[in-house]
Design a protein around this motif. Structure first.
Motif, PDB file in Angstrom:
ATOM      1  N   ILE A 131       9.869  -0.832 -12.599  1.00 13.52           N
ATOM      2  CA  ILE A 131       8.929  -1.805 -12.033  1.00 13.52           C
ATOM      3  C   ILE A 131       7.535  -1.239 -12.274  1.00 13.52           C
ATOM      4  CG2 ILE A 131       8.089  -2.850  -9.871  1.00 13.52           C
ATOM      5  CD1 ILE A 131      10.767  -4.013 -10.829  1.00 13.52           C
ATOM      6  N   ALA A 132       6.623  -2.078 -12.703  1.00 18.01           N
ATOM      7  CA  ALA A 132       5.241  -1.633 -12.885  1.00 18.01           C
ATOM      8  C   ALA A 132       4.328  -2.429 -11.970  1.00 18.01           C
ATOM      9  CB  ALA A 132       4.818  -1.812 -14.338  1.00 18.01           C
ATOM     10  N   LEU A 133       3.545  -1.691 -11.206  1.00 20.06           N
ATOM     11  CA  LEU A 133       2.462  -2.325 -10.440  1.00 20.06           C
ATOM     12  C   LEU A 133       1.172  -2.004 -11.184  1.00 20.06           C
ATOM     13  CD1 LEU A 133       1.166  -3.663  -7.875  1.00 20.06           C
ATOM     14  CD2 LEU A 133       1.056  -1.352  -6.901  1.00 20.06           C
ATOM     15  N   VAL A 134       0.524  -3.043 -11.681  1.00 15.64           N
ATOM     16  CA  VAL A 134      -0.764  -2.841 -12.374  1.00 15.64           C
ATOM     17  C   VAL A 134      -1.869  -3.353 -11.444  1.00 15.64           C
ATOM     18  CG1 VAL A 134      -2.173  -3.388 -14.386  1.00 15.64           C
ATOM     19  CG2 VAL A 134       0.290  -3.073 -14.649  1.00 15.64           C
ATOM     20  N   VAL A 135      -2.690  -2.420 -11.006  1.00 17.25           N
ATOM     21  CA  VAL A 135      -3.779  -2.772 -10.078  1.00 17.25           C
ATOM     22  C   VAL A 135      -5.106  -2.326 -10.671  1.00 17.25           C
ATOM     23  CG1 VAL A 135      -3.032  -3.057  -7.694  1.00 17.25           C
ATOM     24  CG2 VAL A 135      -2.848  -0.811  -8.753  1.00 17.25           C
ATOM     25  N   LEU A 254       7.623  -2.302  -2.896  1.00 15.67           N
ATOM     26  CA  LEU A 254       8.949  -1.900  -2.392  1.00 15.67           C
ATOM     27  C   LEU A 254       9.910  -3.085  -2.411  1.00 15.67           C
ATOM     28  CD1 LEU A 254       8.330   0.501   0.627  1.00 15.67           C
ATOM     29  CD2 LEU A 254       8.819   1.027  -1.754  1.00 15.67           C
ATOM     30  N   ARG A 255       9.370  -4.248  -2.077  1.00  8.91           N
ATOM     31  CA  ARG A 255      10.169  -5.464  -2.093  1.00  8.91           C
ATOM     32  C   ARG A 255      10.689  -5.735  -3.519  1.00  8.91           C
ATOM     33  NH1 ARG A 255       7.094 -10.565   0.376  1.00  8.91           N
ATOM     34  NH2 ARG A 255       7.008  -9.308   2.253  1.00  8.91           N
ATOM     35  N   ALA A 256       9.844  -5.492  -4.505  1.00  4.74           N
ATOM     36  CA  ALA A 256      10.240  -5.708  -5.906  1.00  4.74           C
ATOM     37  C   ALA A 256      11.334  -4.722  -6.316  1.00  4.74           C
ATOM     38  CB  ALA A 256       9.027  -5.578  -6.813  1.00  4.74           C
ATOM     39  N   LEU A 257      11.199  -3.479  -5.877  1.00  4.56           N
ATOM     40  CA  LEU A 257      12.230  -2.476  -6.199  1.00  4.56           C
ATOM     41  C   LEU A 257      13.566  -2.889  -5.568  1.00  4.56           C
ATOM     42  CD1 LEU A 257      10.185   0.820  -5.646  1.00  4.56           C
ATOM     43  CD2 LEU A 257      11.185   0.092  -7.817  1.00  4.56           C
ATOM     44  N   ASN A 258      13.515  -3.296  -4.313  1.00  4.80           N
ATOM     45  CA  ASN A 258      14.744  -3.690  -3.617  1.00  4.80           C
ATOM     46  C   ASN A 258      15.374  -4.927  -4.242  1.00  4.80           C
ATOM     47  OD1 ASN A 258      14.674  -1.592  -1.807  1.00  4.80           O
ATOM     48  ND2 ASN A 258      13.386  -2.707  -0.347  1.00  4.80           N
TER      49      ASN A 258
END
Ligand code: KG4
Ligand code: ZN
Length: 338
Positions: A131-135, A254-258
């Motif tokens: 999962i990538a979070l791009v901020v 975290l929701r995306a990982l779950n």
């Protein structure tokens, strides 16, 4: 294989030279902060003119730093979007000229793709899927990444990007530009729980973000105090604002990982250099047992080394761009299908 990469999508003119797609031989970033500071934000026309002035001397300096000659370069990678059109055109025109002049393959790179591939510049490399979070200043998005160049959008901001919110709040507090670093420095001396601020969209399903309401909440809070003739508790306000942004980013991620069952997480983009965001993710990775990949801060903010990583993957796949390559202001990513 030696590759020259460049990045001019926003207000940084950046060059990098990479060997075999991950060894950084040179990495130069010329920031235009000074130029735009007095306007409280980026002035696109000034940005592209400055790119034009800097691009050639910086290219030569990159070669010098890497201690190689232009003859040794085997490919040219360039960001062609998303970003400011005028700024992108400077970089892309330069890259085309170089590719044409020396008969080199031209490699087109998406800036957001490059941001999360920055994780491969570190010794400990993520494995797929992640999962990538791009901020960053222009983007806040969550992706399911299947391979280097294959990724799917889970959610993104509906209005302001997280970095943009930092910049706008700094501006309304009269703190200067760019706001992220200034706010996080002031936040260190404040109490993050002192001022209640909203956590936008946190109670809603899905992976979208919204930060413009948070900025407005800060503006109202300041206006109320000013009306009453009271001083603004700047440290506490910065700390509370930062805590609100961090909480939303962390919880949605975290929701995306779950939801996807993925165990690897990459956090990238300018805001990923934020100390409290990094610490929060590090703590959660230990507690929840996922694998966290955080590029060092200089690879989080705009740079060309990350463009080189993405460009190298295109080169391996022989996905060469033609000389009529165009630039684009916004990216359209395919959605992740559950
Ligand atoms: O990735 P980046 O360099 O450029 C874009 O692609 O937008 O990100 C720049 C953004 C700016 O909005 C800046 O305020 C923010 O990253 N930023 C930070 C920090 N350092 C940079 N935000 C919060 N904390 C920081 N330490
Ligand atoms: Zn960026």
């Amino acid at each position: 294989m030696k590759l020259l990469a460049l990045e001019t999508s926003c207000d940084e003119t950046a060059f990098a030279i990479l060997e075999d797609g991950e060894k950084v031989l040179a990495n130069l970033v010329a920031s235009q902060e000074e130029l735009h500071r007095r306007y409280g934000g980026i002035v696109p026309e000034l940005a592209s003119r400055r790119h034009l002035e800097l691009i050639l001397p910086l290219a030569f300096e990159a070669l010098e730093r890497a201690r190689i000659s232009l003859e040794e370069i085997e490919a040219v990678a360039v960001t062609n979007g998303p970003g400011l059109i005028g700024s992108l055109l400077i970089g892309v025109s330069f890259a085309k000229a170089l590719a044409f002049g020396r008969g080199l393959p031209l490699l087109a790179v998406d800036h957001i793709n490059a941001h999360f591939l920055a994780a491969f510049l570190e010794e400990k490399k993520p494995s797929f899927p992640f999962i990538a979070l791009v901020v960053s200043g222009g983007h806040t998005a969550l992706f399911y990444v299947r391979d280097y160049l294959e990724f799917y959008l889970l959610g993104q901001t509906r209005d302001d990007a997280a970095g943009e919110a930092f910049d706008k709040v700094a501006k309304l507090l009269g703190l200067g530009y760019p706001g992220g670093r200034i706010i996080s420095r002031l936040a260190e001396k404040g109490d993050p729980q002192s001022i209640p601020l909203p956590r936008p969209l946190l109670d809603q399903e899905g992976f979208d973000f919204s930060f413009s309401g948070l900025k407005t909440a800060v503006a109202h809070f300041v206006k109320d105090l000013q009306k009453k003739g009271l001083p603004v508790p700047i440290h506490d306000l910065c700390a509370s604002f930062e805590a609100a942004v961090v909480e939303v980013l962390v919880k949605k991620t975290l929701r995306a990982l779950n939801a996807t069952g993925v165990k690897n997480l990459v956090v990238a983009g300018g805001v990923a250099s934020n100390k409290s965001l990094r610490e929060e993710f590090q703590k959660l990775a230990r507690e929840d047992g996922f694998f966290l990949f955080l590029p060092r801060p200089e690879f989080c903010t705009d740079n060309a080394a990350m463009v080189g990583v993405a460009g190298y993957q295109r080169w391996l796949r022989k996905e060469f761009a033609s000389l009529d390559l165009d630039v684009y202001a916004r990216s359209q990513f395919p959605r992740y299908q559950f």
